[in-house]
Design an enzyme around this catalytic site. Structure first.
Site: not given
Length: 351
Positions: A83-84, A133-135, A158, A162
């Site tokens: 989920e993104s 992800t970079d998040e 989110y 991750k």
């Protein structure tokens, strides 16, 4: 012929990856739960192709994953399943924990057991590549970039989910020896992007004559990565990456969100001008900012370049023009997403 089990291969990045892999002669077993972001229309060109086996299912379904591993004996597992969407994670974080954390754990345990049963070259050559992800790194000030050693500081449900999945992947390498690789990418864009994300959303609303919503002052900065470049980076890491390592993937294209919106408007003014002659930028509307909105992301992808020889081929100007043209040429795909019909029908790619 190599065989890869790809999870989440009906989504945006996963779908692009699958299409390209099959075109390159890889046999792909594609496992996707077909949540709202999974779109079989993206895979329609693979109907009847023996190099693509589609299976509807969840990465947390251990019996199903074990069966697919035993039946197809893949050389690698590439995990896109997640989920993104940040806004959706703010409204309902539980689904993100279930898929991104619990689901990834189930997948890792099942793949670990499969890998332990391999012998010789099959065991030595097997890889599990986790796409992230970079998040997970949080937010940046006006200077600096994320490196592979930047401490994790996720700021949304989110990105927190991750980050947890990244830690699980790392732990399975150090605890069990599972041969893993992790990639952390910047903001992707390109064909087949679900029209709730910034670029396809702006294109769709601009064409419909609707307001173009921009969060806050629009000066949030992202590093934009064309999806074809990202797919090439993943293949490079899968083939050449050092086991246990993390590689950041960026597009070398830092842009403010408002710059991106203006670029789309300018391209649409050239290709599909409004009947009243007004610029598409006149549709821009600033709206209340997203809660906890990270101000800036920027990727340092020098490790990937120096060690494995990868760097992006597309400039932002090339990539955004290609993207706008794709959406203009594929309005049927977009319309089926917007009206929901893509979820009501199944096309002939299911095994």
């Amino acid at each position: 012929m190599a065989t890869w089990l790809v999870t989440g291969g009906a989504g945006f990045i996963g779908g692009n990856f699958v299409l390209d892999a099959v075109a390159r002669g890889v046999r792909v077993v594609n496992l996707d739960a077909l949540t709202y972001a999974g779109n079989l229309d993206t895979l329609s060109s693979l109907a009847g192709n023996p190099g693509h086996v589609f299976v509807e299912g969840n990465i947390g379904d251990r019996d199903l994953v074990a069966r697919l591993l035993a039946e197809h004996s893949p050389d690698a597992v590439v995990n896109f399943a997640a989920e993104s969407h940040v806004d959706r994670s703010i409204d309902g974080p539980a689904a993100f924990i279930e898929t991104n954390v619990v689901g990834t754990l189930g997948l890792l345990e099942t793949v670990r057991d499969y890998w332990k049963g391999l012998e010789g070259a099959a065991r030595d050559g097997f890889r599990f590549l986790h796409v992230s992800t970079d998040e997970v790194y949080g937010t940046l000030g006006e200077t600096g970039k994320f490196t592979e050693t930047t401490p994790y500081a996720p700021n949304s449900p989110y990105s927190a989910s991750k980050a947890a999945s990244d830690h699980l992947v790392r732990a399975f390498h150090h605890t069990y020896g599972l041969p893993v690789l992790t990639t952390n990418c910047s903001n992707n864009y390109g064909p087949y992007h679900f029209p709730e994300k910034l670029i396809p959303l702006v294109i769709a609303k601009a064409l419909a004559g609707e307001p173009l919503p921009v969060y806050g002052d629009g000066k949030q900065v992202r590093d934009w990565l064309f999806v074809a470049d990202h797919c090439e980076a993943i293949r490079t890491v899968l083939v050449k990456g050092r086991v246990g390592e993390t590689y950041n993937v960026g597009g070398n294209s830092e842009k403010q969100n408002i710059e991106v919106v203006h670029a789309i408007c300018a391209l649409l003014d050239q290709r599909r001008p409004r009947e009243d002659g007004q610029p598409r930028s006149s549709q821009i509307t600033f709206v209340a900012d997203r809660p906890g909105h990270d101000r800036r992301y920027a990727i340092d992808a020098s490790k990937l370049k120096d060690e494995l020889g990868w760097e992006p081929k597309y400039t932002f100007e090339q990539g955004i023009a290609t993207t706008v043209d794709w959406y203009l040429d594929n309005q049927d795909w977009v319309q089926r997403v917007l009206d929901g019909s893509y979820r009501l029908e199944r096309i002939g790619v299911t095994a």
